[in-house]
Design a protein around this motif. Structure first.
Motif, PDB file in Angstrom:
ATOM      1  N   TYR A 144      38.761  29.836  54.684  1.00 51.90           N
ATOM      2  CA  TYR A 144      38.141  30.744  53.721  1.00 51.90           C
ATOM      3  C   TYR A 144      38.614  32.172  53.938  1.00 51.90           C
ATOM      4  O   TYR A 144      38.939  32.890  52.979  1.00 51.90           O
ATOM      5  CB  TYR A 144      36.618  30.675  53.810  1.00 51.90           C
ATOM      6  N   PRO A 152      36.353  27.200  49.947  1.00 51.36           N
ATOM      7  CA  PRO A 152      35.008  27.681  50.289  1.00 51.36           C
ATOM      8  C   PRO A 152      34.722  27.452  51.766  1.00 51.36           C
ATOM      9  O   PRO A 152      35.301  26.546  52.387  1.00 51.36           O
ATOM     10  CB  PRO A 152      34.103  26.786  49.429  1.00 51.36           C
ATOM     11  N   MET A 158      25.207  24.766  53.629  1.00 42.99           N
ATOM     12  CA  MET A 158      25.961  24.711  52.368  1.00 42.99           C
ATOM     13  C   MET A 158      26.095  23.280  51.869  1.00 42.99           C
ATOM     14  O   MET A 158      26.009  23.018  50.663  1.00 42.99           O
ATOM     15  CB  MET A 158      27.341  25.342  52.560  1.00 42.99           C
ATOM     16  N   SER A 203      29.413  29.858  47.590  1.00 47.28           N
ATOM     17  CA  SER A 203      28.963  29.207  48.817  1.00 47.28           C
ATOM     18  C   SER A 203      27.690  29.847  49.352  1.00 47.28           C
ATOM     19  O   SER A 203      26.844  29.173  49.937  1.00 47.28           O
ATOM     20  CB  SER A 203      30.068  29.258  49.877  1.00 47.28           C
TER      21      SER A 203
END
Length: 418
Positions: A144, A152, A158, A203
């Motif tokens: 990321y 993400p 998450m 995210s």
């Protein structure tokens, strides 16, 4: 899809204490982290190439990369845990197995060197196909920060948010699940159209859902079931964290202000970090009486951009020459601050003892431990000293009145003994 997601995303953006508002769009440390992490990843690659990479996570260059990631608010809390060496389980198997270690280094090298999505996906699949024990999609947190619009971040919260929002049962630790999530997140973010292309924003919304801070409404979407008391506890904890962050920002701004005033009192031109110039202290923006831009110091464009992010620079009046440079560290990585200073110092011909870390006394041991590392003990190239917040605050007025030039800092600054 847009109709189902829109109320959730709107609630997420509207909450002033959401991850979106307290981390994604307002955190200066988030912006600085990208450069520090890229440089840290390059160091990991070089250590693996040169066979300097140790057989433990502790003390390795990888530890510092994950430290820079972990400090990015609660969103990345625990990001380093999957990389801890677990001797009884022999995982993750990138410390003792030389072939796996080299494969990990080659993966990072390939990902650092391209922005082509197909090439990056190929490298991910190649790494996944090696089935290195214990090395799962937690690596996506590094990806990321290398390619924020393409990959993400990934953690349990998450994943839980994703499963709740999209009514799926993706598995933790599965590269296959992560890649399927990436496809869905990218498509949903494009369709939604109200969040940044940087996938950290989306995210962050999944994180908020996953920890129960954000519920889902409309169109039959299943609402997260959470007891009221538990929800209130989460909200109180978040509010306390926001308050702490604000207090730290105020202290950071105060120290920058003192360094600005001291620099001007000593007769230097002063430059504030590009992303801090609008910060207000005592009713005035920090950058108001400072240089508008960093003059041409003969640095490469990349290093010039790094130097512009150093918290405070003192320059000799009317000259494109740095007298002193200061990195103010409150709760962020000491390592990343040192990297910015040394990156600039090694690019400037002629050595001067003008680099300073400025931090609270509570972090003194951490500073000393970092400055004792061999990579930062290079007296022929540069010299680093540190100044404590408390000492600067106590002697600030006297320094302004009695100082003639930057050498007055020798009375205040500390240096690790050789």
């Amino acid at each position: 899809m847009q109709q189902a997601l829109l109320p959730v995303a709107q609630a997420y953006k509207a909450d002033p204490e959401s991850v979106y508002n307290t981390w994604f769009i307002s955190s200066e440390d988030r912006i600085k982290a990208f450069r520090s992490i890229r440089r840290g990843v390059a160091t990991v690659i070089d250590d693996i190439k040169q066979q300097r990479f140790p057989n433990d996570f502790k003390g390795s260059s990888l530890e510092f990369v994950l430290a820079c990631i972990s400090e990015q608010k609660q969103v990345f809390e625990g990001a380093a845990h999957p990389f801890y060496w677990k001797p009884k389980l022999r995982i993750p198997d990138i410390y003792e197995n030389e072939l796996n270690k080299q494969a990990f280094g080659e993966f990072l090298y390939a990902c650092l060197g391209t922005t082509d999505l197909r090439a990056l996906e190929k490298e991910v699949l190649k790494l996944a196909g090696k089935r290195i024990k214990g090395l799962g999609p937690a690596v996506a947190n590094i990806l990321y920060f290398l390619h924020p619009t393409l990959f993400p971040p990934f953690n349990t919260a998450m994943l839980n948010g994703f499963n709740a929002l999209f009514q799926t049962k993706k598995k933790l630790g599965s590269w296959e699940s992560y890649l399927e999530m990436r496809e869905t997140i990218t498509a949903a973010n494009t369709v939604l159209g109200i969040l940044s292309k940087d996938l950290g924003a989306f995210s962050g919304m999944l994180f908020e859902i996953g920890v129960g801070r954000l519920g889902m409404v409309g169109d039959g979407s299943e609402t997260l079931v959470i007891e009221r008391e538990k929800l209130e506890q989460v909200r109180r904890k978040r509010h306390a964290q926001v308050e702490q962050d604000m207090a730290e920002e105020r202290l950071h701004t105060k120290v920058q202000y003192q360094l600005c005033e001291l620099g001007r009192a000593l007769g230097y031109d002063v430059l504030i970090a590009r992303n801090d110039r609008s910060a207000v202290y005592r009713g005035s923006p920090l950058g108001y009486r400072c240089l508008e831009r960093l003059p041409d110091l003969g640095l490469s464009p990349e290093v010039h951009a790094t130097a512009e992010l150093i918290d405070v620079l003192w320059l000799y009046p009317g000259e494109p020459r740095i007298a002193s440079a200061f990195e103010v560290e409150k709760s962020t990585s000491i390592y990343s601050g040192i990297l910015r200073l040394t990156d600039m110092a090694l690019s400037i011909p002629g050595r001067e003892d003008h680099l300073y870390l400025v931090a609270p006394a509570a972090r003194k041991k951490e500073i000393v431990d970092q400055l004792k590392r061999p990579m930062f003990r290079r007296p022929d190239d540069f010299s680093l000293s540190y100044i404590l917040f408390e000492d600067l605050d106590l002697h600030f007025e006297s320094l302004c009145k009695l100082g003639e030039n930057r050498r007055i800092l020798d009375r205040l600054a500390c240096r690790c003994a050789a």
